[in-house]
Motif scaffolding. Structure first.
Motif, PDB file in Angstrom:
ATOM      1  N   GLU A   1     -27.814  37.985 -97.857  1.00 44.52           N
ATOM      2  CA  GLU A   1     -27.313  38.889 -98.915  1.00 44.52           C
ATOM      3  C   GLU A   1     -28.475  39.960 -99.630  1.00 44.52           C
ATOM      4  OE1 GLU A   1     -25.043  36.977-102.033  1.00 44.52           O
ATOM      5  OE2 GLU A   1     -23.490  36.069-100.687  1.00 44.52           O
ATOM      6  N   LYS A   2     -27.894  41.100 -99.939  1.00 43.65           N
ATOM      7  CA  LYS A   2     -29.063  42.021-100.349  1.00 43.65           C
ATOM      8  C   LYS A   2     -28.569  42.495-101.953  1.00 43.65           C
ATOM      9  CE  LYS A   2     -31.442  43.596 -96.936  1.00 43.65           C
ATOM     10  NZ  LYS A   2     -32.888  43.395 -96.827  1.00 43.65           N
ATOM     11  N   SER A   3     -29.361  42.870-102.552  1.00 43.19           N
ATOM     12  CA  SER A   3     -29.234  42.871-104.196  1.00 43.19           C
ATOM     13  C   SER A   3     -29.861  44.201-104.288  1.00 43.19           C
ATOM     14  CB  SER A   3     -29.457  41.883-104.898  1.00 43.19           C
ATOM     15  OG  SER A   3     -30.844  41.897-104.972  1.00 43.19           O
ATOM     16  N   ALA A   4     -29.223  45.053-105.163  1.00 42.16           N
ATOM     17  CA  ALA A   4     -29.781  46.516-105.614  1.00 42.16           C
ATOM     18  C   ALA A   4     -29.454  46.451-107.258  1.00 42.16           C
ATOM     19  CB  ALA A   4     -28.984  47.625-105.230  1.00 42.16           C
ATOM     20  N   LEU A   5     -30.540  46.973-108.094  1.00 41.19           N
ATOM     21  CA  LEU A   5     -30.552  47.191-109.417  1.00 41.19           C
ATOM     22  C   LEU A   5     -30.414  48.754-109.198  1.00 41.19           C
ATOM     23  CD1 LEU A   5     -32.172  45.702-112.535  1.00 41.19           C
ATOM     24  CD2 LEU A   5     -32.320  48.119-112.215  1.00 41.19           C
ATOM     25  N   ILE A   6     -29.419  49.267-110.044  1.00 43.35           N
ATOM     26  CA  ILE A   6     -29.220  50.736-110.342  1.00 43.35           C
ATOM     27  C   ILE A   6     -29.263  51.189-111.807  1.00 43.35           C
ATOM     28  CG2 ILE A   6     -27.595  52.861-109.806  1.00 43.35           C
ATOM     29  CD1 ILE A   6     -26.341  50.794-107.627  1.00 43.35           C
ATOM     30  N   THR A   7     -30.289  52.053-112.073  1.00 43.08           N
ATOM     31  CA  THR A   7     -30.213  52.558-113.567  1.00 43.08           C
ATOM     32  C   THR A   7     -29.239  53.665-113.651  1.00 43.08           C
ATOM     33  OG1 THR A   7     -32.169  53.985-113.483  1.00 43.08           O
ATOM     34  CG2 THR A   7     -32.457  51.648-114.005  1.00 43.08           C
ATOM     35  N   GLY A   8     -28.588  53.839-114.907  1.00 38.71           N
ATOM     36  CA  GLY A   8     -27.685  54.929-114.850  1.00 38.71           C
ATOM     37  C   GLY A   8     -26.329  54.815-114.070  1.00 38.71           C
ATOM     38  N   ALA A   9     -25.929  53.579-114.038  1.00 34.33           N
ATOM     39  CA  ALA A   9     -24.853  53.210-113.284  1.00 34.33           C
ATOM     40  C   ALA A   9     -23.411  53.283-114.091  1.00 34.33           C
ATOM     41  CB  ALA A   9     -24.927  51.684-112.737  1.00 34.33           C
ATOM     42  N   ALA A  11     -23.108  52.725-106.954  1.00 32.04           N
ATOM     43  CA  ALA A  11     -22.637  51.221-107.181  1.00 32.04           C
ATOM     44  C   ALA A  11     -21.150  51.182-106.305  1.00 32.04           C
ATOM     45  CB  ALA A  11     -22.510  50.935-108.730  1.00 32.04           C
ATOM     46  N   GLU A  12     -20.468  52.051-106.295  1.00 34.92           N
ATOM     47  CA  GLU A  12     -19.401  51.957-105.623  1.00 34.92           C
ATOM     48  C   GLU A  12     -19.469  51.852-104.234  1.00 34.92           C
ATOM     49  OE1 GLU A  12     -16.856  54.153-109.202  1.00 34.92           O
ATOM     50  OE2 GLU A  12     -17.256  55.124-107.396  1.00 34.92           O
ATOM     51  N   ILE A  13     -20.452  52.511-103.641  1.00 37.91           N
ATOM     52  CA  ILE A  13     -20.533  52.633-102.154  1.00 37.91           C
ATOM     53  C   ILE A  13     -21.225  51.506-101.756  1.00 37.91           C
ATOM     54  CG2 ILE A  13     -22.701  54.213-101.905  1.00 37.91           C
ATOM     55  CD1 ILE A  13     -20.964  55.678 -99.693  1.00 37.91           C
ATOM     56  N   PHE A  14     -22.329  51.036-102.497  1.00 37.41           N
ATOM     57  CA  PHE A  14     -23.302  49.839-102.225  1.00 37.41           C
ATOM     58  C   PHE A  14     -22.207  48.350-102.345  1.00 37.41           C
ATOM     59  CE2 PHE A  14     -27.764  50.590-102.580  1.00 37.41           C
ATOM     60  CZ  PHE A  14     -27.868  51.642-102.087  1.00 37.41           C
ATOM     61  N   PHE A  64     -23.546  44.790-100.892  1.00 35.68           N
ATOM     62  CA  PHE A  64     -24.646  44.729-101.826  1.00 35.68           C
ATOM     63  C   PHE A  64     -24.344  44.142-103.269  1.00 35.68           C
ATOM     64  CE2 PHE A  64     -26.626  47.827 -99.151  1.00 35.68           C
ATOM     65  CZ  PHE A  64     -27.939  47.645 -99.210  1.00 35.68           C
ATOM     66  N   ASN A  65     -24.910  42.875-103.589  1.00 34.22           N
ATOM     67  CA  ASN A  65     -24.911  42.357-104.915  1.00 34.22           C
ATOM     68  C   ASN A  65     -25.453  43.443-106.024  1.00 34.22           C
ATOM     69  OD1 ASN A  65     -23.453  40.040-104.150  1.00 34.22           O
ATOM     70  ND2 ASN A  65     -25.347  38.892-103.550  1.00 34.22           N
ATOM     71  N   LEU A  66     -24.920  43.480-106.934  1.00 34.81           N
ATOM     72  CA  LEU A  66     -25.374  44.602-108.005  1.00 34.81           C
ATOM     73  C   LEU A  66     -25.676  44.186-109.307  1.00 34.81           C
ATOM     74  CD1 LEU A  66     -22.628  47.021-107.113  1.00 34.81           C
ATOM     75  CD2 LEU A  66     -25.059  47.257-106.198  1.00 34.81           C
ATOM     76  N   VAL A  67     -26.943  44.692-109.973  1.00 32.81           N
ATOM     77  CA  VAL A  67     -27.303  44.940-111.338  1.00 32.81           C
ATOM     78  C   VAL A  67     -26.940  46.258-111.776  1.00 32.81           C
ATOM     79  CG1 VAL A  67     -28.964  44.366-112.851  1.00 32.81           C
ATOM     80  CG2 VAL A  67     -29.097  42.919-110.919  1.00 32.81           C
ATOM     81  N   ILE A  87     -27.902  58.028-100.152  1.00 36.39           N
ATOM     82  CA  ILE A  87     -28.848  56.865-100.614  1.00 36.39           C
ATOM     83  C   ILE A  87     -28.417  55.696 -99.825  1.00 36.39           C
ATOM     84  CG2 ILE A  87     -29.153  55.431-102.558  1.00 36.39           C
ATOM     85  CD1 ILE A  87     -28.504  57.735-104.522  1.00 36.39           C
ATOM     86  N   LEU A  88     -27.175  55.609 -99.577  1.00 35.07           N
ATOM     87  CA  LEU A  88     -26.840  54.354 -98.692  1.00 35.07           C
ATOM     88  C   LEU A  88     -27.337  54.483 -97.342  1.00 35.07           C
ATOM     89  CD1 LEU A  88     -25.336  51.700 -98.200  1.00 35.07           C
ATOM     90  CD2 LEU A  88     -23.465  53.118 -97.353  1.00 35.07           C
ATOM     91  N   PHE A  89     -27.434  55.827 -96.684  1.00 42.29           N
ATOM     92  CA  PHE A  89     -28.099  55.816 -95.473  1.00 42.29           C
ATOM     93  C   PHE A  89     -29.557  55.572 -95.604  1.00 42.29           C
ATOM     94  CE2 PHE A  89     -30.584  58.676 -92.496  1.00 42.29           C
ATOM     95  CZ  PHE A  89     -29.922  58.528 -91.228  1.00 42.29           C
ATOM     96  N   VAL A  90     -30.165  56.012 -96.537  1.00 41.90           N
ATOM     97  CA  VAL A  90     -31.457  55.778 -96.621  1.00 41.90           C
ATOM     98  C   VAL A  90     -31.917  54.385 -96.569  1.00 41.90           C
ATOM     99  CG1 VAL A  90     -33.731  56.119 -98.185  1.00 41.90           C
ATOM    100  CG2 VAL A  90     -32.238  58.086 -97.887  1.00 41.90           C
TER     101      VAL A  90
END
Ligand code: NDP
Ligand code: 8X3
Length: 251
Positions: A3-11, A20-23, A28-31, A220-223
């Motif tokens: 499983e992959k995780s991402a932390l997004i500031t300004g979410a 956040a929505e597309i991830f 992606f698990n999300l912070v 961003i998702l593509f990258v």
């Protein structure tokens, strides 16, 4: 697959929220970070139905709050694969001699120092794992200075320099670092810049089709989903109607 995780500031708004929505759709698990707790709660409620979501409410300007929030992450979130340094805004659009000092502080403290604090707090586990991906949300304003852009541009030029500096210094750890530099995206950005003056904010996008937050999130998702040996280091994305900071075609 791990499983992959991402932390997004300004979410809580705009580009961060759309990301956040597309991830979440991609598993992606999300912070999710931001100051507006009720928006974080709403995101947790909806996105939490498909992936693990943890929310952290803090002001990126508050150095201690940044570190204690990230230290408080539960075990399942201590390994962050993708950091998206997105929190930021423009405050004001005044010529340099008429600039408001509080606006200047806000832009430099949030867009530059806040980004640094969050990065510093997240990096140790990436360095230890010799893996990770940092996406810095810069701007066309970090490539080109426009009238009255002065301090906002300076803050985004700093993001550009930090994006390069991080890529150099983290190179030996195999950490990917890259920036996405958007042009005009219709979010809450102009409402914040003009302190809630809706007429001024709307005028920014008069007669043209701006980018949407979803357009940037998609990129961003593509990258992030390129094979690990591929690092998109620096990308500028403009609406078709925008040629640079000052040349914009309006119908
Ligand atoms: P929004 O105003 O819609 O979103 C800004 C986000 O940043 C919000 O979630 C806000 O959350 C968060 N934020 C702002 N200040 C702080 C703070 N002090 N502490 C923590 N979080 C904060 O704007 P955008 O989505 O458009 O902006 C996102 C990024 O994209 C910014 O870095 C901006 O500079 C950049 N950008 C935007 C462009 C545009 O035209 N819109 C073009 C180029 C770059 P909260 O208020 O809940 O804390
Ligand atoms: C936001 C784009 O042109 O308003 O970074 O500075 S601009």
């Amino acid at each position: 697959m791990k499983e992959k995780s991402a932390l997004i500031t300004g979410a809580t708004s705009g580009i961060g929220k759309a990301t956040a929505e597309i991830f979440a759709k991609q598993g992606f698990n999300l912070v999710l970070c931001g100051r507006r707790q009720e928006r974080l709660d709403a995101l947790k409620e909806t996105l939490g139905k498909t992936v693990k979501v943890h929310t952290l409410s803090f002001d990126v300007r508050d150095r201690e709050a940044v570190f204690s929030a990230i230290e408080s992450l539960p075990e399942s979130f201590t390994s962050i694969d993708v950091l998206i340094n997105n929190a930021g805004n423009a405050h004001g659009l005044d010529p340099i001699d008429k600039g408001n000092l509080d606006d200047w502080d806000a832009m430099l403290d949030i867009n530059v120092k806040g980004l640094l604090y969050v990065t510093k707090a997240i990096l140790p586990q990436m360095v230890e794992r010799r893996a990770g991906h940092i996406i810095n949300i810069g701007s066309i304003a970090g490539k080109e200075v426009y009238p009255n852009g002065n301090v906002y541009c300076a803050s985004k030029y700093a993001v550009d320099a930090l994006n390069q500096g991080m890529r150099i210094d983290l190179n030996s750890y195999g950490i990917r670092v890259g920036a996405i530099n958007p042009g005009m995206v219709e979010t809450e950005f102009s409402d914040v810049r003009f302190k809630g003056d809706a007429d001024k904010a709307d005028k920014v996008y008069d007669g043209l089709q701006p980018l949407t937050a979803e357009d940037i999130a998609d990129i961003i998702l593509f990258v992030v989903t390129r094979p690990y040996h591929v690092n998109i280091a620096d990308l500028m994305v403009l609406p078709t109607a925008q040629a640079n900071c000052t040349v914009v075609h309006r119908e």
